[in-house]
Design a protein around this motif. Structure first.
Motif, mmCIF file in Angstrom:
data_model
loop_
_atom_site.group_PDB
_atom_site.id
_atom_site.type_symbol
_atom_site.label_atom_id
_atom_site.label_comp_id
_atom_site.label_asym_id
_atom_site.label_seq_id
_atom_site.Cartn_x
_atom_site.Cartn_y
_atom_site.Cartn_z
ATOM 1 N N TRP A 45 0.835 -1.207 0.000
ATOM 2 C CA TRP A 45 0.000 0.000 0.000
ATOM 3 C C TRP A 45 0.866 1.252 0.000
ATOM 4 N N HIS A 50 -1.878 -0.288 -4.456
ATOM 5 C CA HIS A 50 -3.059 -0.364 -3.603
ATOM 6 C C HIS A 50 -3.876 -1.628 -3.853
ATOM 7 N N ALA A 71 -3.927 0.045 4.789
ATOM 8 C CA ALA A 71 -3.415 1.365 5.148
ATOM 9 C C ALA A 71 -3.245 1.546 6.655
#
Length: 247
Positions: A45, A50, A71
Motif C-alpha cells: 500500500w 493499492h 493502510a
C-alpha cells in the motif's frame, strides 16, 4: 522481519496462558498470521500498489477471519487474541503492545474520503471482546475498553470505557496512568472498575435509606417527648400515619 516475528511470538507467549510452545503460536494463532499478512499488505500500500495490498488483506481475511485494511498503521507487539470478526478500518492507528480481542470493530462514522475517520489507539491499550470504537479520536495510553462497549468519544490515558454508549471510569491512582508500564489485564478487567451509573444509583438509594432513618429517629424522639401530632383540619396526619406512609 524475523526479529519482528520472534517479538510477536514472545508477546503471545507472555499474554496467553493457553500458548504452550512457540511452534503452536507460529502455526495455530490466526492473530499472528493476520499481523504478518498485514505487514506485506501495508508495504504494498505504501509503495503505491493499492490493489495488491487489498488483495493480500482480502486473503488474510479469508484465512484468519480478521479484516485489517492495508493502510492501517500497526505498532509493535500487537496481539489479536482469537480474532474472529475483528475489523480495523483504513485510517486506524494502533500503538505498541495493544491487545485486541474477538469481535472488535475499529470503525469510522464519516463517509468523507481523506479524513481521519477511524480511532487511534495509544500504547498498551486493551480492547475487549465485542467492543466498537467508532470515530477519529484517540484512546489514550494504557486505556481499557470493556466488552461490548460502544465508544464514541476520546478515552483518557489509563481510563476504562464501559457501556452503551461508553462511560468513562477514571483510574483511582495516578500510577495507573503510566500506560506502557501498567500490568497487562486480560479482557481489560481492572480493579474497582464499577459502572459510574450503577455507582450513582447506589448513592441515591443509600441517601434515601439515610433520610428514612433520620425521619424515623425524629418521630421516635417526638413520641418520647409526648409531642404527638394531632389530627386537625390543617394537619390531617398523626405520627403513626406519617410513619405508615414512610414505609
Amino acid at each position: 522481519m524475523f526479529s519482528r516475528l520472534k517479538e510477536d511470538i514472545d508477546t503471545i507467549m507472555l499474554r496467553d496462558p493457553a500458548a504452550r510452545s512457540r511452534l503452536e503460536v507460529l502455526t495455530c494463532y490466526p492473530g499472528l498470521h493476520a499481523v504478518v499478512f498485514h505487514r506485506f499488505a501495508h508495504r504494498c500500500w505504501n509503495a503505491g500498489f493499492h490493489w495488491l495490498g487489498r488483495w493480500i488483506s482480502h486473503w488474510a481475511r479469508f484465512f484468519t477471519g480478521i479484516e485489517i485494511h492495508p493502510a492501517v498503521k500497526l505498532g509493535r507487539r500487537v496481539f489479536i487474541d482469537h480474532g474472529m470478526g475483528v475489523v480495523i478500518g483504513e485510517t486506524a492507528e494502533i500503538g505498541d503492545d495493544c491487545t485486541i480481542y474477538q469481535g472488535v470493530t475499529l470503525g469510522g462514522t464519516s463517509l468523507y474520503k481523506g479524513q481521519k475517520r477511524h480511532p487511534t489507539l495509544g500504547a498498551n491499550v486493551v480492547v475487549s471482546a465485542g467492543a466498537k470504537v467508532l470515530g477519529g479520536f484517540v484512546v489514550g495510553d494504557g486505556a481499557r475498553v470493556g466488552s461490548n462497549a460502544v465508544v464514541l468519544k476520546p478515552v483518557p490515558p489509563g481510563a476504562t470505557a464501559v457501556g452503551i454508549p461508553a462511560r468513562i471510569i477514571l483510574p483511582d491512582a495516578p500510577s495507573a496512568q503510566q500506560g506502557a508500564k501498567q500490568e497487562f489485564s486480560a479482557y481489560g478487567i481492572t480493579p474497582n472498575a464499577d459502572d459510574p451509573v450503577s455507582l450513582a444509583l447506589k448513592s441515591l438509594i443509600d441517601n434515601a435509606g439515610r433520610q428514612h432513618d433520620r425521619i424515623e429517629a425524629v418521630l421516635a424522639a417526638l413520641d418520647r417527648l409526648g409531642e404527638h401530632l394531632e389530627n386537625t383540619p390543617n394537619d390531617p396526619f398523626d405520627a403513626s400515619e406519617l410513619r405508615r406512609l414512610m414505609k
